[in-house]
Design a protein around this motif. Structure first.
Motif, short mmCIF file in Angstrom:
data_model
loop_
_atom_site.label_atom_id
_atom_site.label_comp_id
_atom_site.label_asym_id
_atom_site.label_seq_id
_atom_site.Cartn_x
_atom_site.Cartn_y
_atom_site.Cartn_z
N VAL A 159 21.25 47.33 71.04
CA VAL A 159 21.36 45.91 71.42
C VAL A 159 21.89 45.13 70.22
CG1 VAL A 159 20.15 43.85 72.23
CG2 VAL A 159 19.32 46.09 72.94
N LYS A 160 22.84 44.25 70.50
CA LYS A 160 23.36 43.36 69.46
C LYS A 160 23.18 41.92 69.95
CE LYS A 160 27.75 42.54 67.05
NZ LYS A 160 29.16 42.99 67.07
N THR A 161 22.51 41.13 69.13
CA THR A 161 22.28 39.72 69.49
C THR A 161 22.73 38.84 68.34
OG1 THR A 161 20.06 39.67 68.56
CG2 THR A 161 20.24 40.28 70.89
N ARG A 162 22.72 37.55 68.60
CA ARG A 162 22.96 36.60 67.51
C ARG A 162 21.97 35.45 67.66
NH1 ARG A 162 26.92 32.69 69.77
NH2 ARG A 162 25.55 31.40 71.01
N SER A 163 21.81 34.73 66.56
CA SER A 163 21.09 33.47 66.64
C SER A 163 21.96 32.41 65.97
CB SER A 163 19.72 33.56 65.96
OG SER A 163 19.01 32.35 66.20
N VAL A 164 21.45 31.20 65.89
CA VAL A 164 22.20 30.11 65.26
C VAL A 164 21.29 29.40 64.26
CG1 VAL A 164 24.03 29.59 66.94
CG2 VAL A 164 21.69 28.86 67.43
N PRO A 165 21.87 29.04 63.10
CA PRO A 165 21.06 28.37 62.08
C PRO A 165 20.90 26.88 62.35
CG PRO A 165 23.26 28.84 61.23
CD PRO A 165 23.24 29.32 62.65
N GLU A 166 19.74 26.34 61.98
CA GLU A 166 19.47 24.92 62.18
C GLU A 166 20.52 24.07 61.48
OE1 GLU A 166 15.64 23.63 60.73
OE2 GLU A 166 15.72 21.81 61.97
N GLN A 167 20.98 23.03 62.15
CA GLN A 167 22.05 22.18 61.62
C GLN A 167 21.52 20.82 61.18
OE1 GLN A 167 25.41 23.40 61.43
NE2 GLN A 167 24.15 25.22 61.76
N ALA A 168 22.25 20.24 60.18
CA ALA A 168 21.93 18.89 59.73
C ALA A 168 23.03 17.95 60.20
CB ALA A 168 21.83 18.88 58.21
N LYS A 169 22.69 16.66 60.34
CA LYS A 169 23.67 15.67 60.79
C LYS A 169 24.62 15.30 59.65
CE LYS A 169 21.29 13.62 64.65
NZ LYS A 169 20.69 12.47 65.26
#
Ligand SMILES: [Zn+2]
Length: 271
Positions: A159-169
């Motif tokens: 299984v290959k997944t991804r996530s996303v890093p928290e972003q700043a404005k």
């Protein structure tokens, strides 16, 4: 009875019936508002094009979201990881790979959930990759203009997944963020694939086709599904006729230009 009188009585009866039906209808919509959308409904927060543009401020709390479904996908306030909703639990797959149950107070800027009740269950085995899985699902989706919630519990050699890093404005667009997305590979894991098939006409609102997330059985790894092979498992599908969308109240959404087609951007952001 004269023909004229008969017509008058018939008209009065019809008027009475219509009035009754009107009352019943009004009562029904009041009840709907109180109870939220009924079962067999996809409940969605915001639109995919708003998310693609970088509207990452959370709108609906996880506590609220749970009232509208027990299976689904999404993300969190500030794009802080991938959301996997399974068995009524909202899990947050953070950019460092950690998986945590999301607190009820945590908010989501985009999510889609439903109360999952399978109307088709079958055993599946030996799927070489994600495209094989998609082809299998394609063959089972009898009505391509309908929504389907999907769940596969099984053993996955890869299984290959991804996530996303928290972003700043100021928030960058999603396709910018996913250029540097953290990717996770898992081997020989048991787990669950959950998500939706959405019809082609949903473009701009949600992801047309398949949008699936994954979480391991021990709920310690997961994310947005990019690739997988399956040894054996149980596939369940729930055809869903209702679609309910709640939109962000804030000024960012009010100002957003949601008219442009973003098919290419969506492809980049989802793969
Ligand atoms: Zn996703």
């Amino acid at each position: 009875m004269t023909r004229h009188l008969y017509h008058v009585i018939a008209a009065m009866l019809l008027a009475a019936l219509l009035a009754l039906a009107g009352c019943a209808q009004a009562g029904k919509s009041e009840k709907l508002r109180e109870a939220g959308p009924p079962e067999d409904t996809v409940f969605q927060v915001s639109t995919i094009n708003a998310l693609l543009q970088g509207l990452y401020d959370g709108e609906v709390t996880c506590g609220e979201l749970k009232k509208h479904g027990d299976l689904g996908v999404g993300t969190f306030d500030g794009l802080d990881g991938e959301m996997v909703v399974v068995d009524g639990i909202i899990l947050q797959v953070k950019a460092d790979g950690k998986v945590l149950p999301a607190p009820d107070g945590e908010k989501t800027p985009f999510a889609a959930v439903t109360f999952f009740s399978s109307d088709r269950t079958q055993q599946v085995k030996e799927l070489a990759d994600y495209s094989h899985l998609q082809r299998l699902l394609d063959g089972l989706i009898a009505n391509r203009n309908m929504f389907y919630a999907i769940r596969i519990d099984g053993t996955f050699p890869y299984v290959k997944t991804r996530s996303v890093p928290e972003q700043a404005k100021p928030y960058p667009p999603l396709a910018e963020v996913t250029k540097n997305q953290p990717v996770f590979e898992m081997r020989n894991v048991r787990g669950s694939v959950v998500g939706f098939y959405c019809p082609p006409y949903i473009e701009g609102l949600n992801v047309p086709g398949y949008h699936l997330h994954f979480v391991t059985e021990d709920r310690r790894q997961g994310g947005h599904l990019l690739e997988c092979s399956l040894q054996e498992g149980t596939l369940q599908m729930d055809q869903t006729r209702g679609f309910y969308m709640t939109l962000p109240a804030g000024s960012d959404f009010a100002k957003a230009d949601l008219t442009t087609g973003r098919t290419e951007e969506l492809k980049k952001a989802e793969s």
